[in-house]
Scaffold this motif. Structure first.
Motif, PDB file in Angstrom:
ATOM      1  N   SER A  13       0.866  -1.178   0.000  1.00  0.00           N
ATOM      2  CA  SER A  13       0.000   0.000   0.000  1.00  0.00           C
ATOM      3  C   SER A  13       0.904   1.230   0.000  1.00  0.00           C
ATOM      4  O   SER A  13       2.051   1.173   0.475  1.00  0.00           O
ATOM      5  N   PRO A  14       0.415   2.354  -0.509  1.00  0.00           N
ATOM      6  CA  PRO A  14       1.232   3.573  -0.466  1.00  0.00           C
ATOM      7  C   PRO A  14       1.664   3.937   0.957  1.00  0.00           C
ATOM      8  O   PRO A  14       2.783   4.394   1.164  1.00  0.00           O
ATOM      9  N   GLU A  15       0.793   3.704   1.946  1.00  0.00           N
ATOM     10  CA  GLU A  15       1.134   4.052   3.333  1.00  0.00           C
ATOM     11  C   GLU A  15       2.367   3.297   3.802  1.00  0.00           C
ATOM     12  O   GLU A  15       3.266   3.872   4.426  1.00  0.00           O
ATOM     13  N   GLU A  42       0.515  10.609  -3.103  1.00  0.00           N
ATOM     14  CA  GLU A  42       0.733   9.864  -1.856  1.00  0.00           C
ATOM     15  C   GLU A  42       1.898  10.456  -1.054  1.00  0.00           C
ATOM     16  O   GLU A  42       1.861  10.466   0.175  1.00  0.00           O
ATOM     17  N   LEU A  43       2.918  10.943  -1.740  1.00  0.00           N
ATOM     18  CA  LEU A  43       4.025  11.608  -1.049  1.00  0.00           C
ATOM     19  C   LEU A  43       3.518  12.840  -0.307  1.00  0.00           C
ATOM     20  O   LEU A  43       3.883  13.088   0.843  1.00  0.00           O
ATOM     21  N   ILE A  44       2.666  13.600  -0.965  1.00  0.00           N
ATOM     22  CA  ILE A  44       2.096  14.794  -0.320  1.00  0.00           C
ATOM     23  C   ILE A  44       1.279  14.393   0.907  1.00  0.00           C
ATOM     24  O   ILE A  44       1.395  15.012   1.971  1.00  0.00           O
ATOM     25  N   LYS A  45       0.506  13.316   0.812  1.00  0.00           N
ATOM     26  CA  LYS A  45      -0.290  12.847   1.955  1.00  0.00           C
ATOM     27  C   LYS A  45       0.598  12.455   3.139  1.00  0.00           C
ATOM     28  O   LYS A  45       0.206  12.617   4.291  1.00  0.00           O
ATOM     29  N   SER A  60       8.624  19.521 -14.364  1.00  0.00           N
ATOM     30  CA  SER A  60       7.322  19.244 -13.772  1.00  0.00           C
ATOM     31  C   SER A  60       6.199  19.567 -14.743  1.00  0.00           C
ATOM     32  O   SER A  60       6.033  20.710 -15.137  1.00  0.00           O
ATOM     33  N   LEU A  61       5.433  18.557 -15.103  1.00  0.00           N
ATOM     34  CA  LEU A  61       4.230  18.757 -15.902  1.00  0.00           C
ATOM     35  C   LEU A  61       2.984  18.367 -15.111  1.00  0.00           C
ATOM     36  O   LEU A  61       1.875  18.687 -15.503  1.00  0.00           O
ATOM     37  N   GLY A  62       3.170  17.659 -14.009  1.00  0.00           N
ATOM     38  CA  GLY A  62       2.054  17.180 -13.198  1.00  0.00           C
ATOM     39  C   GLY A  62       2.120  17.721 -11.788  1.00  0.00           C
ATOM     40  O   GLY A  62       2.665  18.804 -11.542  1.00  0.00           O
ATOM     41  N   PRO A  63       1.600  16.962 -10.822  1.00  0.00           N
ATOM     42  CA  PRO A  63       1.508  17.456  -9.450  1.00  0.00           C
ATOM     43  C   PRO A  63       2.849  17.698  -8.766  1.00  0.00           C
ATOM     44  O   PRO A  63       2.912  18.457  -7.800  1.00  0.00           O
ATOM     45  N   ALA A  64       3.942  17.107  -9.242  1.00  0.00           N
ATOM     46  CA  ALA A  64       5.239  17.334  -8.590  1.00  0.00           C
ATOM     47  C   ALA A  64       5.658  18.797  -8.659  1.00  0.00           C
ATOM     48  O   ALA A  64       6.297  19.311  -7.748  1.00  0.00           O
ATOM     49  N   GLY A  65       5.293  19.476  -9.726  1.00  0.00           N
ATOM     50  CA  GLY A  65       5.643  20.883  -9.849  1.00  0.00           C
ATOM     51  C   GLY A  65       4.964  21.760  -8.825  1.00  0.00           C
ATOM     52  O   GLY A  65       5.406  22.879  -8.559  1.00  0.00           O
ATOM     53  N   GLU A  66       3.899  21.243  -8.226  1.00  0.00           N
ATOM     54  CA  GLU A  66       3.166  22.014  -7.230  1.00  0.00           C
ATOM     55  C   GLU A  66       3.682  21.766  -5.818  1.00  0.00           C
ATOM     56  O   GLU A  66       3.152  22.317  -4.850  1.00  0.00           O
ATOM     57  N   ALA A 119      13.797   6.790  -5.123  1.00  0.00           N
ATOM     58  CA  ALA A 119      13.318   7.138  -6.461  1.00  0.00           C
ATOM     59  C   ALA A 119      11.859   6.719  -6.582  1.00  0.00           C
ATOM     60  O   ALA A 119      11.493   5.592  -6.236  1.00  0.00           O
ATOM     61  N   LEU A 120      11.032   7.647  -7.051  1.00  0.00           N
ATOM     62  CA  LEU A 120       9.637   7.365  -7.371  1.00  0.00           C
ATOM     63  C   LEU A 120       9.533   7.327  -8.886  1.00  0.00           C
ATOM     64  O   LEU A 120       9.764   8.341  -9.546  1.00  0.00           O
TER      65      LEU A 120
END
Length: 198
Positions: A13-15, A42-45, A60-66, A119-120
């Motif tokens: 699981s991500p957790e 999941e990293l943000i969570k 960054s084109l996705g959520p990592a840039g945020e 690494a993700l």
């Protein structure tokens, strides 16, 4: 998803997978259209229990840039190329920019001058021999995954199989998180007056 018996214990699981990231670890996130969006969310969570973690990202084109919007004492984004999503955080001092030639980054990773603890990455499901494919973005992902002590892989059936030096074996991956989701699609904006002038 057909995962060989000897690797099934890695289906986490991500957790649990993110529970193995330590405070102060440097985390590399695959970039461009291969960004593992589910893993980034999941990293943000899990960021409440982290502190002093540097996030290395090429583009960054996705959520990592945020990530630059979050507490920089916990997760501090370090972009190698400044993209639209990371620009404001870098300008405001909430994220970092490390300029480098793309061709030099694999050498920097292998030499240890760009340290990577975790690494993700995002991969296609494994073939019958246990090899996954890095798919559409392989610029520095393979050296990053080989250098990291802990690799979390999002296995996405939508990731296409590409040819060249693009395979990584399940034995090299530490945590497998299956998640099917659309890949990021890059759509170029029409050039503005500044871009036309340049």
């Amino acid at each position: 998803m057909d995962i060989p018996e000897k690797n099934r214990h890695k289906l986490l699981s991500p957790e649990i997978a993110f529970g193995r990231i330590g405070r102060g670890d440097t985390v590399f996130i695959s970039s461009g259209c291969a960004e593992p969006q589910h893993l980034v969310r999941e990293l943000i969570k899990s960021s409440d229990r982290l502190a002093g973690n540097e996030i290395i990202h090429i583009l960054s084109l996705g959520p990592a840039g945020e990530l630059g919007r979050y507490d920089a004492e916990k997760l501090r984004l370090n972009s190698i190329f400044v993209g639209e999503k990371s620009r404001k955080a870098i300008e405001a001092g909430r994220a970092d920019y490390t300029p480098a030639f793309l061709s030099e980054i694999p050498r920097m990773i292998r030499s240890g001058s760009m340290k990577i603890d975790v690494a993700l990455i995002q991969v296609a499901p494994p073939d019958p021999d246990g090899y996954c494919n890095l798919g559409i973005s392989v610029e520095v992902i393979k050296p990053a995954a080989e250098a990291a002590r802990y690799v979390i892989a999002q296995i996405n059936p939508r990731m296409p199989w590409t040819y060249g030096d693009t395979a990584i074996h399940l034995d090299r991956l530490d945590a497998l998180v299956p998640m099917e989701e659309p890949l990021i699609e890059y759509l170029a904006d029409p050039p503005n007056d500044r871009a036309v002038a340049i």
